[in-house]
Design a protein around this motif. Structure first.
Motif, PDB file in Angstrom:
ATOM      1  N   ARG A   1      -3.372   0.772  11.954  1.00  0.00           N
ATOM      2  CA  ARG A   1      -2.423   1.132  13.013  1.00  0.00           C
ATOM      3  C   ARG A   1      -0.998   1.229  12.457  1.00  0.00           C
ATOM      4  O   ARG A   1      -0.279   2.190  12.728  1.00  0.00           O
ATOM      5  N   GLN A   2      -0.583   0.263  11.636  1.00  0.00           N
ATOM      6  CA  GLN A   2       0.777   0.269  11.084  1.00  0.00           C
ATOM      7  C   GLN A   2       1.016   1.470  10.179  1.00  0.00           C
ATOM      8  O   GLN A   2       2.112   2.023  10.156  1.00  0.00           O
ATOM      9  N   LEU A   3      -0.010   1.844   9.421  1.00  0.00           N
ATOM     10  CA  LEU A   3       0.138   2.980   8.506  1.00  0.00           C
ATOM     11  C   LEU A   3      -0.063   4.316   9.207  1.00  0.00           C
ATOM     12  O   LEU A   3       0.147   5.362   8.606  1.00  0.00           O
TER      13      LEU A   3
ATOM     14  N   GLN B   1     -10.500  -8.874  -8.890  1.00  0.00           N
ATOM     15  CA  GLN B   1      -9.167  -9.269  -8.451  1.00  0.00           C
ATOM     16  C   GLN B   1      -8.631  -8.249  -7.470  1.00  0.00           C
ATOM     17  O   GLN B   1      -8.995  -7.083  -7.512  1.00  0.00           O
ATOM     18  N   ALA B   2      -7.757  -8.717  -6.604  1.00  0.00           N
ATOM     19  CA  ALA B   2      -7.186  -7.851  -5.581  1.00  0.00           C
ATOM     20  C   ALA B   2      -6.035  -7.027  -6.151  1.00  0.00           C
ATOM     21  O   ALA B   2      -5.278  -7.494  -6.995  1.00  0.00           O
ATOM     22  N   ASP B   3      -5.928  -5.786  -5.666  1.00  0.00           N
ATOM     23  CA  ASP B   3      -4.791  -4.926  -5.997  1.00  0.00           C
ATOM     24  C   ASP B   3      -3.605  -5.235  -5.090  1.00  0.00           C
ATOM     25  O   ASP B   3      -2.450  -5.099  -5.489  1.00  0.00           O
TER      26      ASP B   3
ATOM     27  N   LEU C   1       0.833  -1.210   0.000  1.00  0.00           N
ATOM     28  CA  LEU C   1       0.000   0.000   0.000  1.00  0.00           C
ATOM     29  C   LEU C   1       0.864   1.255   0.000  1.00  0.00           C
ATOM     30  O   LEU C   1       0.578   2.215  -0.715  1.00  0.00           O
ATOM     31  N   ARG C   2       1.924   1.254   0.785  1.00  0.00           N
ATOM     32  CA  ARG C   2       2.849   2.403   0.809  1.00  0.00           C
ATOM     33  C   ARG C   2       3.443   2.644  -0.577  1.00  0.00           C
ATOM     34  O   ARG C   2       3.516   3.777  -1.045  1.00  0.00           O
ATOM     35  N   GLU C   3       3.860   1.555  -1.228  1.00  0.00           N
ATOM     36  CA  GLU C   3       4.466   1.680  -2.552  1.00  0.00           C
ATOM     37  C   GLU C   3       3.444   2.146  -3.583  1.00  0.00           C
ATOM     38  O   GLU C   3       3.754   2.983  -4.424  1.00  0.00           O
ATOM     39  N   GLN C   4       2.236   1.624  -3.524  1.00  0.00           N
ATOM     40  CA  GLN C   4       1.232   1.951  -4.526  1.00  0.00           C
ATOM     41  C   GLN C   4       0.682   3.359  -4.366  1.00  0.00           C
ATOM     42  O   GLN C   4       0.448   4.046  -5.355  1.00  0.00           O
TER      43      GLN C   4
END
Length: 176
Positions: free
Chosen positions: A51-53, A139-141, A22-25
């Motif tokens: 929480r992590q983000l 489909q999943a991203d 998610l960070r990269e995208q």
């Protein structure tokens, strides 16, 4: 990610991998995205990713029970809770999180519900496990891992703490 077996799965590692994807995208747009988990397993995963983000927006939760196309076949779960999207979705980026992508019907129901709240600019689908057995063109991203199981096997996420994956036998005559 490559196909893997259940014995190799570390759920925390998969969640870390998902948040990194998610960070990269999304890059700098990550903090403006709204995170929504699908009740129950998707919400458990979404809580950890949120929480992590260190996402500044409240976490949303969808309970898609009334949106399922097999509602008349499987009935209503006795503990149906309302959905909670504590923000506007119009024009926003929504990160939709679920535990397992199997047929695609849960995701279709979740998308229907999100669009009842408004029209997002983008929906990013993130799943812990993709079973690669889709009935619908969904489909999943973002994917933690992929597993191909036998028709009589299903994945169960147990949690919320610690989160663990299990393979269970199921009666294939009943809908999932």
């Amino acid at each position: 990610m490559e196909d893997t077996t259940l014995e190799q799965i570390n759920v925390d590692e998969l969640i870390n991998n998902m948040q990194q994807q998610l960070r990269e995208q999304l890059g700098e747009r990550l903090n403006s995205a709204k995170i929504v988990g699908i009740h129950t397993g998707g919400t458990w995963i979404a809580e950890q990713i949120h929480r992590q983000l260190d996402n500044p927006h409240p976490l949303g939760e969808l309970n898609i029970s009334f949106y399922r196309d097999d509602f008349t076949q499987i009935g209503l779960h006795p503990q149906v809770a309302p959905s909670n999207l504590p923000y506007e979705v119009d024009g926003e980026t929504i990160i939709l999180i679920d535990d397992v992508l199997f047929t695609g019907r849960t995701i279709r129901a979740a998308l229907n519900e999100i669009f009842d709240y408004g029209r997002p600019a983008r929906v990013i689908l993130a799943v812990l496990v993709d079973r690669k057995a889709h009935e619908l063109p969904i489909q999943a991203d973002i994917t933690g891992t992929s597993l191909q199981l036998q028709p009589h096997e299903q994945i169960k996420l147990d949690g919320p703490k610690p989160l663990q994956l299990f393979i269970e036998e199921r009666d294939i005559r009943k809908p999932n």
